[in-house]
Design a protein around this motif. Structure first.
Motif, PDB file in Angstrom:
ATOM      1  N   GLU A 129       0.706  -1.875  -0.097  1.00 58.21           N
ATOM      2  CA  GLU A 129      -0.096  -0.296   0.664  1.00 58.21           C
ATOM      3  C   GLU A 129       0.672   1.310  -0.111  1.00 58.21           C
ATOM      4  O   GLU A 129       1.933   1.202   0.592  1.00 58.21           O
ATOM      5  CB  GLU A 129      -0.667  -0.038   1.446  1.00 58.21           C
ATOM      6  N   SER A 172     -13.884  -6.176  -9.351  1.00 55.15           N
ATOM      7  CA  SER A 172     -13.678  -6.669  -7.853  1.00 55.15           C
ATOM      8  C   SER A 172     -14.636  -8.458  -7.631  1.00 55.15           C
ATOM      9  O   SER A 172     -15.563  -8.332  -8.734  1.00 55.15           O
ATOM     10  CB  SER A 172     -14.559  -5.529  -7.071  1.00 55.15           C
ATOM     11  N   GLN A 201     -18.440  -9.210  -8.832  1.00 55.68           N
ATOM     12  CA  GLN A 201     -18.784  -8.359  -9.489  1.00 55.68           C
ATOM     13  C   GLN A 201     -18.449  -7.648 -11.197  1.00 55.68           C
ATOM     14  O   GLN A 201     -18.223  -9.026 -11.539  1.00 55.68           O
ATOM     15  CB  GLN A 201     -17.614  -7.245  -8.860  1.00 55.68           C
ATOM     16  N   LYS A 238     -10.129   6.646 -10.037  1.00 58.13           N
ATOM     17  CA  LYS A 238      -9.954   6.131  -8.576  1.00 58.13           C
ATOM     18  C   LYS A 238      -8.386   6.807  -9.068  1.00 58.13           C
ATOM     19  O   LYS A 238      -7.243   6.098  -7.884  1.00 58.13           O
ATOM     20  CB  LYS A 238      -9.660   4.923  -9.169  1.00 58.13           C
ATOM     21  N   HIS A 281      -3.951   2.256  -2.712  1.00 59.56           N
ATOM     22  CA  HIS A 281      -4.898   1.838  -2.089  1.00 59.56           C
ATOM     23  C   HIS A 281      -4.658   0.745  -1.448  1.00 59.56           C
ATOM     24  O   HIS A 281      -5.511  -0.280  -2.476  1.00 59.56           O
ATOM     25  CB  HIS A 281      -5.970   3.309  -2.127  1.00 59.56           C
ATOM     26  N   TRP A 282      -5.365   0.537  -0.781  1.00 58.23           N
ATOM     27  CA  TRP A 282      -6.362  -1.359  -0.200  1.00 58.23           C
ATOM     28  C   TRP A 282      -7.681  -1.687  -1.031  1.00 58.23           C
ATOM     29  O   TRP A 282      -7.227  -2.552  -1.599  1.00 58.23           O
ATOM     30  CB  TRP A 282      -6.329  -1.702   1.638  1.00 58.23           C
ATOM     31  N   SER A 283      -8.176  -0.789  -1.465  1.00 59.50           N
ATOM     32  CA  SER A 283      -9.146  -0.786  -2.245  1.00 59.50           C
ATOM     33  C   SER A 283      -8.934  -1.514  -3.777  1.00 59.50           C
ATOM     34  O   SER A 283      -9.933  -1.722  -4.043  1.00 59.50           O
ATOM     35  CB  SER A 283      -9.772   0.388  -1.922  1.00 59.50           C
ATOM     36  N   ASP A 284      -7.561  -0.909  -3.910  1.00 60.32           N
ATOM     37  CA  ASP A 284      -7.671  -1.320  -5.706  1.00 60.32           C
ATOM     38  C   ASP A 284      -7.114  -2.601  -5.329  1.00 60.32           C
ATOM     39  O   ASP A 284      -7.579  -2.554  -6.628  1.00 60.32           O
ATOM     40  CB  ASP A 284      -5.981  -0.095  -5.997  1.00 60.32           C
ATOM     41  N   ALA A 285      -6.861  -3.228  -4.867  1.00 58.48           N
ATOM     42  CA  ALA A 285      -6.943  -4.836  -4.851  1.00 58.48           C
ATOM     43  C   ALA A 285      -8.462  -5.535  -5.589  1.00 58.48           C
ATOM     44  O   ALA A 285      -9.027  -5.098  -5.095  1.00 58.48           O
ATOM     45  CB  ALA A 285      -6.782  -5.330  -3.641  1.00 58.48           C
ATOM     46  N   ALA A 286      -7.783  -5.863  -6.569  1.00 54.32           N
ATOM     47  CA  ALA A 286      -8.971  -6.236  -7.794  1.00 54.32           C
ATOM     48  C   ALA A 286      -8.485  -6.865  -9.113  1.00 54.32           C
ATOM     49  O   ALA A 286      -7.186  -7.438  -9.682  1.00 54.32           O
ATOM     50  CB  ALA A 286      -9.842  -5.211  -7.954  1.00 54.32           C
ATOM     51  N   THR A 304      -2.920  -7.500  -5.706  1.00 53.41           N
ATOM     52  CA  THR A 304      -3.301  -7.645  -4.591  1.00 53.41           C
ATOM     53  C   THR A 304      -2.402  -6.667  -4.005  1.00 53.41           C
ATOM     54  O   THR A 304      -1.094  -6.297  -4.011  1.00 53.41           O
ATOM     55  CB  THR A 304      -2.530  -9.075  -4.435  1.00 53.41           C
TER      56      THR A 304
END
Lengths: 113, 113
Positions: B15, B39, B42, B61, B82-87, B110
């Protein structure tokens, strides 16, 4: 604006059955495309409809078919289901024809047993 | 024939570190290029697109991508992850006049704290 909606979200069918999936595009969008996503083959284009006419078709057998209604809603049908048809089926809508940005729905997860 | 190659199947970054996801395409004419993110469970969300003009495109983003015709590449970058970018990230190419996109096999990102 509401996004692309797909129903049902999850579906379990048996080999040999048929299935119909539904897609409602973003309001005002007239192009609807369908894609199949599997771990082995990735994302593959099935077909595209624009103004109720199929404009483009991917390399899938005739068991896969679709249609579009006058309100731009689209359905895809798979007949004589095979185990290999298990996949996430994604619908995408676009405001116009021609590889402009497409907006995807959440998909329908089809499992064939 | 159109094709897209994403050479990295899986990338792990810390991160706050910078990110670059690679994409190479094969297409006979001027391509339309896209990056999508997915994600788990999704559909696909459009991050950015390139049709023509400025070769550095900004997306949502905090992502950007640069089109390099000489290298047939369209790499995605972000200065601070950012951690939320994991996908999972997909590069896609499209043709003018058609809504069938060709997707790469995807790169799973990851993010470690």
């Amino acid at each position: 604006k509401a996004g692309v909606t797909q129903t049902p979200r999850y579906l379990i069918k048996t080999r040999g059955q048929q299935v119909t999936l539904s897609c409602s595009p973003i309001s005002g969008h007239r192009s609807v495309s369908w894609y199949q996503q599997t771990p082995g083959q990735g994302l593959q284009f099935l077909f595209e409809y624009f103004s109720e006419t199929q404009r483009n078709k991917g390399n899938f057998p005739g068991r896969f078919s679709g249609r579009q209604f006058s309100n731009s809603r689209s359905e895809m049908n798979v007949s004589t289901l095979e185990l290999g048809d298990s996949a996430l089926y994604l619908c995408a809508s676009s405001g116009r024809q021609g590889a402009y940005e497409q907006y995807f729905g959440p998909g329908t997860r089809l499992t064939v047993t | 024939a159109q094709s897209v190659t994403q050479p990295d199947i899986h990338i792990t970054v810390s991160e706050g570190a910078s990110l670059e996801l690679r994409c190479n395409y094969s297409y006979g004419a001027t391509p339309y290029l896209f990056w999508y993110v997915q994600s788990p469970g999704q559909g696909l969300q459009l991050l950015l697109k390139y049709f023509s003009g400025d070769t550095l495109v900004q997306g949502i983003k905090g992502f950007e991508a640069e089109f390099k015709r000489s290298q047939s590449s369209f790499n995605l970058r972000k200065p601070s992850v950012h951690w939320s970018d994991a996908a999972e990230y997909f590069c896609a190419v499209g043709a003018r006049g058609a809504n069938n996109l060709f997707f790469g096999t995807g790169t799973r990102l990851t993010v470690i704290p």
